[in-house]
Motif scaffolding. Structure first.
Motif, PDB file in Angstrom:
ATOM      1  N   LEU A  35      33.398  21.284 -22.554  1.00 51.62           N
ATOM      2  CA  LEU A  35      34.812  21.074 -22.245  1.00 51.62           C
ATOM      3  C   LEU A  35      35.287  19.848 -23.008  1.00 51.62           C
ATOM      4  O   LEU A  35      34.679  18.778 -22.922  1.00 51.62           O
ATOM      5  CB  LEU A  35      35.016  20.856 -20.748  1.00 51.62           C
ATOM      6  CG  LEU A  35      36.370  20.275 -20.318  1.00 51.62           C
ATOM      7  CD1 LEU A  35      37.505  21.237 -20.640  1.00 51.62           C
ATOM      8  CD2 LEU A  35      36.366  19.899 -18.842  1.00 51.62           C
ATOM      9  N   VAL A  36      36.378  19.989 -23.738  1.00 50.63           N
ATOM     10  CA  VAL A  36      36.996  18.863 -24.433  1.00 50.63           C
ATOM     11  C   VAL A  36      38.327  18.567 -23.758  1.00 50.63           C
ATOM     12  O   VAL A  36      39.227  19.408 -23.748  1.00 50.63           O
ATOM     13  CB  VAL A  36      37.213  19.166 -25.923  1.00 50.63           C
ATOM     14  CG1 VAL A  36      37.855  17.962 -26.617  1.00 50.63           C
ATOM     15  CG2 VAL A  36      35.894  19.524 -26.604  1.00 50.63           C
ATOM     16  N   ILE A  37      38.442  17.381 -23.186  1.00 50.45           N
ATOM     17  CA  ILE A  37      39.677  16.976 -22.516  1.00 50.45           C
ATOM     18  C   ILE A  37      40.604  16.372 -23.557  1.00 50.45           C
ATOM     19  O   ILE A  37      40.402  15.255 -24.025  1.00 50.45           O
ATOM     20  CB  ILE A  37      39.399  15.955 -21.400  1.00 50.45           C
ATOM     21  CG1 ILE A  37      38.413  16.531 -20.377  1.00 50.45           C
ATOM     22  CG2 ILE A  37      40.695  15.555 -20.710  1.00 50.45           C
ATOM     23  CD1 ILE A  37      37.948  15.513 -19.348  1.00 50.45           C
ATOM     24  N   LEU A 143      44.990  16.311 -17.223  1.00 51.16           N
ATOM     25  CA  LEU A 143      43.820  15.959 -16.429  1.00 51.16           C
ATOM     26  C   LEU A 143      44.241  15.397 -15.067  1.00 51.16           C
ATOM     27  O   LEU A 143      45.091  14.507 -14.996  1.00 51.16           O
ATOM     28  CB  LEU A 143      42.974  14.927 -17.174  1.00 51.16           C
ATOM     29  CG  LEU A 143      41.722  14.418 -16.439  1.00 51.16           C
ATOM     30  CD1 LEU A 143      40.706  15.537 -16.253  1.00 51.16           C
ATOM     31  CD2 LEU A 143      41.102  13.255 -17.210  1.00 51.16           C
ATOM     32  N   ASP A 144      43.616  15.901 -14.010  1.00 49.71           N
ATOM     33  CA  ASP A 144      43.896  15.397 -12.660  1.00 49.71           C
ATOM     34  C   ASP A 144      42.667  14.748 -12.022  1.00 49.71           C
ATOM     35  O   ASP A 144      42.798  13.796 -11.270  1.00 49.71           O
ATOM     36  CB  ASP A 144      44.386  16.533 -11.767  1.00 49.71           C
ATOM     37  CG  ASP A 144      44.824  16.034 -10.397  1.00 49.71           C
ATOM     38  OD1 ASP A 144      45.841  15.312 -10.324  1.00 49.71           O
ATOM     39  OD2 ASP A 144      44.137  16.345  -9.396  1.00 49.71           O
ATOM     40  N   ASP A 145      41.482  15.267 -12.319  1.00 47.92           N
ATOM     41  CA  ASP A 145      40.276  14.701 -11.711  1.00 47.92           C
ATOM     42  C   ASP A 145      39.049  15.151 -12.503  1.00 47.92           C
ATOM     43  O   ASP A 145      39.115  16.077 -13.318  1.00 47.92           O
ATOM     44  CB  ASP A 145      40.141  15.160 -10.256  1.00 47.92           C
ATOM     45  CG  ASP A 145      39.297  14.210  -9.419  1.00 47.92           C
ATOM     46  OD1 ASP A 145      38.782  13.206  -9.972  1.00 47.92           O
ATOM     47  OD2 ASP A 145      39.142  14.456  -8.214  1.00 47.92           O
ATOM     48  N   ILE A 146      37.949  14.473 -12.239  1.00 48.82           N
ATOM     49  CA  ILE A 146      36.666  14.785 -12.856  1.00 48.82           C
ATOM     50  C   ILE A 146      35.725  15.347 -11.800  1.00 48.82           C
ATOM     51  O   ILE A 146      35.674  14.851 -10.673  1.00 48.82           O
ATOM     52  CB  ILE A 146      36.054  13.509 -13.495  1.00 48.82           C
ATOM     53  CG1 ILE A 146      36.805  13.156 -14.770  1.00 48.82           C
ATOM     54  CG2 ILE A 146      34.573  13.693 -13.794  1.00 48.82           C
ATOM     55  CD1 ILE A 146      36.632  14.143 -15.909  1.00 48.82           C
ATOM     56  N   LEU A 147      34.977  16.394 -12.163  1.00 50.99           N
ATOM     57  CA  LEU A 147      33.954  16.954 -11.285  1.00 50.99           C
ATOM     58  C   LEU A 147      32.633  16.256 -11.558  1.00 50.99           C
ATOM     59  O   LEU A 147      32.253  16.051 -12.714  1.00 50.99           O
ATOM     60  CB  LEU A 147      33.804  18.457 -11.539  1.00 50.99           C
ATOM     61  CG  LEU A 147      35.048  19.331 -11.344  1.00 50.99           C
ATOM     62  CD1 LEU A 147      34.738  20.772 -11.745  1.00 50.99           C
ATOM     63  CD2 LEU A 147      35.539  19.268  -9.910  1.00 50.99           C
ATOM     64  N   GLY A 155      32.430  18.750 -15.229  1.00 50.47           N
ATOM     65  CA  GLY A 155      33.682  19.412 -15.590  1.00 50.47           C
ATOM     66  C   GLY A 155      34.882  18.595 -15.164  1.00 50.47           C
ATOM     67  O   GLY A 155      34.777  17.389 -14.920  1.00 50.47           O
ATOM     68  N   ALA A 156      36.010  19.260 -15.051  1.00 51.27           N
ATOM     69  CA  ALA A 156      37.246  18.538 -14.732  1.00 51.27           C
ATOM     70  C   ALA A 156      38.247  19.473 -14.067  1.00 51.27           C
ATOM     71  O   ALA A 156      38.139  20.703 -14.145  1.00 51.27           O
ATOM     72  CB  ALA A 156      37.847  17.943 -16.001  1.00 51.27           C
ATOM     73  N   VAL A 157      39.240  18.852 -13.426  1.00 53.29           N
ATOM     74  CA  VAL A 157      40.334  19.568 -12.771  1.00 53.29           C
ATOM     75  C   VAL A 157      41.632  19.223 -13.502  1.00 53.29           C
ATOM     76  O   VAL A 157      41.901  18.056 -13.785  1.00 53.29           O
ATOM     77  CB  VAL A 157      40.453  19.184 -11.286  1.00 53.29           C
ATOM     78  CG1 VAL A 157      41.607  19.934 -10.625  1.00 53.29           C
ATOM     79  CG2 VAL A 157      39.141  19.461 -10.557  1.00 53.29           C
ATOM     80  N   PHE A 158      42.424  20.254 -13.799  1.00 52.97           N
ATOM     81  CA  PHE A 158      43.690  20.075 -14.500  1.00 52.97           C
ATOM     82  C   PHE A 158      44.815  20.712 -13.699  1.00 52.97           C
ATOM     83  O   PHE A 158      44.593  21.594 -12.862  1.00 52.97           O
ATOM     84  CB  PHE A 158      43.626  20.747 -15.884  1.00 52.97           C
ATOM     85  CG  PHE A 158      42.534  20.241 -16.771  1.00 52.97           C
ATOM     86  CD1 PHE A 158      42.771  19.215 -17.669  1.00 52.97           C
ATOM     87  CD2 PHE A 158      41.256  20.795 -16.712  1.00 52.97           C
ATOM     88  CE1 PHE A 158      41.762  18.749 -18.507  1.00 52.97           C
ATOM     89  CE2 PHE A 158      40.248  20.334 -17.543  1.00 52.97           C
ATOM     90  CZ  PHE A 158      40.500  19.313 -18.436  1.00 52.97           C
ATOM     91  N   ILE A 179      43.384   7.231 -24.529  1.00 52.75           N
ATOM     92  CA  ILE A 179      43.360   6.043 -23.667  1.00 52.75           C
ATOM     93  C   ILE A 179      42.216   6.104 -22.651  1.00 52.75           C
ATOM     94  O   ILE A 179      42.172   5.311 -21.719  1.00 52.75           O
ATOM     95  CB  ILE A 179      44.705   5.822 -22.935  1.00 52.75           C
ATOM     96  CG1 ILE A 179      45.063   7.013 -22.049  1.00 52.75           C
ATOM     97  CG2 ILE A 179      45.816   5.531 -23.938  1.00 52.75           C
ATOM     98  CD1 ILE A 179      46.260   6.753 -21.146  1.00 52.75           C
ATOM     99  N   GLY A 180      41.301   7.051 -22.817  1.00 49.62           N
ATOM    100  CA  GLY A 180      40.146   7.124 -21.918  1.00 49.62           C
ATOM    101  C   GLY A 180      40.519   7.507 -20.499  1.00 49.62           C
ATOM    102  O   GLY A 180      40.091   6.866 -19.538  1.00 49.62           O
ATOM    103  N   GLU A 181      41.274   8.581 -20.355  1.00 50.93           N
ATOM    104  CA  GLU A 181      41.815   8.958 -19.047  1.00 50.93           C
ATOM    105  C   GLU A 181      40.744   9.242 -17.997  1.00 50.93           C
ATOM    106  O   GLU A 181      40.948   8.999 -16.809  1.00 50.93           O
ATOM    107  CB  GLU A 181      42.724  10.179 -19.186  1.00 50.93           C
ATOM    108  CG  GLU A 181      44.026   9.894 -19.902  1.00 50.93           C
ATOM    109  CD  GLU A 181      44.913  11.125 -20.008  1.00 50.93           C
ATOM    110  OE1 GLU A 181      44.785  12.031 -19.158  1.00 50.93           O
ATOM    111  OE2 GLU A 181      45.713  11.189 -20.950  1.00 50.93           O
ATOM    112  N   SER A 182      39.603   9.765 -18.421  1.00 51.57           N
ATOM    113  CA  SER A 182      38.601  10.182 -17.430  1.00 51.57           C
ATOM    114  C   SER A 182      37.679   9.068 -16.978  1.00 51.57           C
ATOM    115  O   SER A 182      36.952   9.232 -15.992  1.00 51.57           O
ATOM    116  CB  SER A 182      37.744  11.317 -18.010  1.00 51.57           C
ATOM    117  OG  SER A 182      36.745  10.803 -18.877  1.00 51.57           O
ATOM    118  N   LEU A 183      37.653   7.947 -17.691  1.00 50.74           N
ATOM    119  CA  LEU A 183      36.613   6.956 -17.453  1.00 50.74           C
ATOM    120  C   LEU A 183      36.627   6.416 -16.024  1.00 50.74           C
ATOM    121  O   LEU A 183      35.580   6.284 -15.387  1.00 50.74           O
ATOM    122  CB  LEU A 183      36.738   5.805 -18.458  1.00 50.74           C
ATOM    123  CG  LEU A 183      36.606   6.189 -19.937  1.00 50.74           C
ATOM    124  CD1 LEU A 183      36.569   4.948 -20.807  1.00 50.74           C
ATOM    125  CD2 LEU A 183      35.389   7.050 -20.176  1.00 50.74           C
TER     126      LEU A 183
END
Length: 606
Positions: A35-37, A143-147, A155-158, A179-183
C-alpha cells in the motif's frame, strides 16, 4: 481485466476535502501486498517501481492527479539532477522531452533546465502507472488512520468527501505523503522543525532547536492570453500591495531581477508561468503539520489568499493584465493547484540519520552512509524562511552531490512501514537538499523496490539486504552513487557504481554552484598507498603499504589475491604499467567482488 480498469479514477471536481472520517455511509475493504499512501512525487514512483517487481500494489491519493510536487502542487520546474541521469527520474524527463520536442522544448525558464505544464506531468505519470498490470490507483481518498498489529503496521484507513470509508490491508505500507501524515498515527518517532547544532553536529545548524518548518507556497499557473486581454482577478479581500514591493528588485547570482525576469523564472511551455516566487512573493509561513485536518484546511486557506493577492499585484500593479490564471490546468474553483507545496513536515527517526556532515565529508564520519545510497541529488542546501521573522539565520555551506541512505526510509522501531518523500530520516538542514523533486522521485523508486523485496522475501524492511536493494536499482539504471562523470550508457557504469559504493576507490566531491558534482575520475591513476588504504577499509586485516609509486595492474592483482588467500589461477598476464581507476574497478569487481559483502544500515561491513 484491461489495463485501464486497473486505475480507478475517483476524481475530485473541486479542491481536496479535508473532512474527518465521520457519519460513514459505506465501507469497502481491500487487501494488497504493498500500500502506498499518497500518489505524490515519491508515491507515484514507489507504486510504479513496486509493481514492476511483480508485486500487487495500491496507491491511494486524495487529489485527482499523480505526481505530487511536480503536478498536483504545481511545481513543474525541476530543481537539480540535470547531470544525474538516474532511474525513473531520467525516464520521466525523457518522456517530457519527447512530448515537447527535445531539451529546448522544456528549457523555457531560467530556474531550471526542465519545465513543463503540470497537467502534462500528470498525464505522463498516469500513462506509466496504467502500463503496470500489478498497480491499482484510487483517487479521492485521504488518510484517516493506520492499522497496526502490535508494533507492525498492517495497512491504513481512508475516507472521502462522500463519507465513504476504505480499509486497506497490506503486508507493507509506504508513507509517501510529503509531510509524513502517518508517522504520528503509527507511533513512529519523528522530528519536527530545526535541529540544534548540539543534536546534529552541523556547524550551520542553529544554536537551539525549535519547531519552525520552512515556508510553504500555494502555487498558481498563469497563462498568457495575448496582448490586449484583461484577465485581472477581483481584488482579494485584505489585499496589501506593500507586502509584495521588492519582488522585482532581487539579485540572484549577481543578476538583477526585473519584473519580466521574475516571471520568466518559472516560464513553462505554451506561454505559461509558474508563480512560486520566494522573496516578496507568494511564500508564506504556516506551521500546520500537527493540526487536525479541519484546522489545517482553515489555515491553508491563508496561503491561497496570499497567492491570489500576489497574482492581483502582478496584474494590477506590475501591468501584466494579459496573464491570467490558466483555465486548462487545475479543475478547482479558484484555478489554483490542488494541494499546497509543503517544503517540510515530520521527519522520521530512522535506522540512518543523514546530516549535512555526511554529505559534506562522507568519508570522515563514524557512519559510512554513502555506502548505503539509494537515491542521488546535486542541489545546494535550499531553505525558505523569508516569511518568518522568528526563524534563526542558518548557514548554507557548500556541498558536493550526494546520496540518500536506505536506512533513512526505515523507522527505528516500527515494522511494516517504509517512509519516503520529504519525511525521510534527515536533519532539518540537509532536508533543504533532499526535498527537491528529482531526489524525492528517486527515493520513491527505492522505497517501492524495498517494499517489493520485503514482500517477496517475507521479511520486514529492516531485514532486507542493502546490497540487494542497490542491485535492483542498478539493474534499473538508477544511481546509488552521485557520480557526475560516469553515465548509465558507460559500459562500466554498474561496476564503477558498485566499487565506488564500497569505498575502496574514493570519489572527489566538488561544490559547484547550483549543480554540485562528485567525480570518480575513471582515467586517473592512484598510488600503492591509496589502493592498500582503500583495501584496508574493506578488509581491516589487510596491510596498508606506505608507497607512493603508481599502482600497476599486476601489483593490484597480487594485493587482491593476498586478501582472498587464493593463488593466481586465471592464466591472464597483467600489465606492469600504471592502471587506471576504471581498470581497477573492473579488476576488483571480477576478482574480489567487494559489493557482495553485506553492510549494515550504518555502512559498516558485517
Amino acid at each position: 481485466m484491461n489495463k485501464t480498469s486497473l486505475i480507478l479514477f475517483f476524481t475530485l471536481i473541486f479542491s481536496v476535502s479535508l473532512i474527518s472520517c465521520k457519519n460513514i455511509q459505506s465501507t469497502k475493504e481491500i487487501t494488497t501486498d504493498v500500500l502506498v499512501i499518497g500518489g505524490t512525487t515519491s508515491g507515484t514512483s514507489a507504486g510504479i517501481s513496486s509493481a514492476r517487481e511483480g508485486v500487487k500494489t495500491l496507491i491511494v491519493e486524495e487529489s485527482p492527479w499523480l505526481g505530487g510536487m511536480f503536478t498536483a502542487q504545481g511545481v513543474g520546474a525541476c530543481d537539480g539532477n540535470h547531470n544525474l541521469h538516474s532511474g525513473i527520474w531520467n525516464e520521466f524527463r525523457e518522456k517530457l522531452r519527447n512530448r515537447y520536442g527535445g531539451i529546448g522544448g522544456v528549457w523555457t525558464g531560467w530556474v531550471s533546465s526542465t519545465l513543463f505544464e503540470p497537467h502534462v506531468g500528470d498525464s505522463i505519470f498516469k500513462s506509466m502507472a496504467v502500463a503496470e498490470k500489478d498497480l491499482t490507483v484510487l483517487h479521492g481518498y485521504f488518510l484517516d488512520d493506520i492499522l497496526k498489529e502490535g508494533n507492525t503496521v498492517t495497512g491504513a484507513v481512508f475516507c472521502n468527501d462522500k463519507n465513504e470509508k476504505l480499509i486497506v490491508h497490506a503486508k507493507i505500507t509506504v508513507d509517501a505523503t510529503d509531510i509524513g501524515e502517518s508517522l504520528k498515527m503509527a507511533k513512529a518517532g519523528y522530528r519536527l522543525g530545526m535541529d540544534s547544532k548540539n543534536e546534529t553536529g552541523e556547524k550551520g545548524a542553529p544554536e537551539q532547536s525549535n519547531g519552525i518548518v520552512q515556508d510553504l507556497t500555494w502555487v498558481a499557473i498563469l497563462k498568457d492570453y495575448g496582448e490586449g486581454a484583461d484577465k485581472t482577478i477581483p481584488k482579494p479581500q485584505g489585499y496589501n500591495p506593500e507586502i509584495f514591493h521588492g519582488c522585482c528588485k532581487e539579485t540572484v547570482d549577481s543578476i538583477q531581477i526585473d519584473c519580466r525576469r521574475m516571471l520568466d523564472y518559472g516560464k513553462m511551455p505554451n506561454n505559461k508561468y509558474m508563480i512560486n516566487w520566494p522573496k516578496s512573493g507568494n511564500d508564506i509561513y504556516l506551521n500546520v503539520i500537527e493540526l487536525p485536518r479541519k484546522e489545517q484546511e482553515k489555515e491553508l486557506q491563508k496561503a491561497k489568499e496570499h497567492t491570489l493577492c500576489f497574482i492581483y499585484y502582478i496584474q494590477n500593479e506590475l501591468g501584466f493584465k494579459h496573464l491570467g490564471l490558466a483555465d486548462d490546468e487545475f479543475d478547482t474553483p479558484d484555478k489554483l493547484a490542488y494541494k499546497p507545496y509543503h517544503r517540510e513536515g515530520r521527519r522520521l527517526k530512522g535506522l540512518s540519520f543523514l546530516t549535512f556532515n555526511h554529505v559534506e565529508n562522507p568519508y570522515g564520519q563514524k557512519e559510512f552512509l554513502y555506502r548505503t545510497g539509494i537515491s542521488v541529488g546535486d542541489y545546494p542546501v535550499d531553505h525558505h524562511h523569508g516569511k518568518n521573522p522568528e526563524a534563526p539565520k542558518i548557514g548554507f555551506d557548500p556541498v558536493p552531490s550526494f546520496n540518500v541512505p536506505l536506512g533513512s526510509l526505515i523507522p527505528e522501531t516500527v515494522d511494516g512501514l517504509i517512509v519516503s518523500d520529504k519525511a525521510i530520516s534527515v536533519s532539518n538542514l540537509i532536508n533543504g537538499s533532499t526535498r527537491l523533486q528529482p531526489v524525492v522521485l528517486l527515493t520513491g523508486q527505492a522505497a517501492g523496490i524495498l517494499a517489493a523485496l520485503s514482500v517477496k522475501e517475507d521479511k520486514q524492511p529492516r531485514g532486507v539486504s542493502v546490497r540487494d536493494v542497490q542491485s535492483v536499482l542498478l539493474e534499473r539504471k538508477a544511481y546509488i552513487m552521485p557520480l557526475y562523470d560516469i553515465l548509465p550508457s558507460d559500459p562500466d557504469f554498474e561496476v564503477i557504481q558498485k566499487v565506488s559504493a564500497t569505498g575502496i576507490l574514493k570519489t572527489t566531491g566538488e561544490p559547484f554552484g547550483w549543480a554540485n558534482r562528485t567525480w570518480f575520475y575513471p582515467d586517473t591513476t592512484i598510488t600503492v598507498a591509496e589502493f592498500t588504504k582503500g583495501l584496508n577499509s574493506f578488509d581491516p586485516e589487510s596491510e596498508i603499504i606506505d608507497d607512493n609509486k603508481l599502482l600497476t595492474e599486476d601489483a593490484a592483482v597480487k594485493y587482491i589475491y593476498r586478501i582472498t588467500g587464493q593463488s593466481k589461477t586465471d592464466g591472464k598476464v597483467y600489465s606492469t604499467k600504471p592502471v587506471t581507476k576504471r581498470g581497477l574497478a573492473v579488476i576488483l569487481d571480477r576478482l574480489l567482488n567487494p559489493f557482495s559483502k553485506e553492510i549494515g544500515f550504518d555502512g559498516h561491513y558485517q
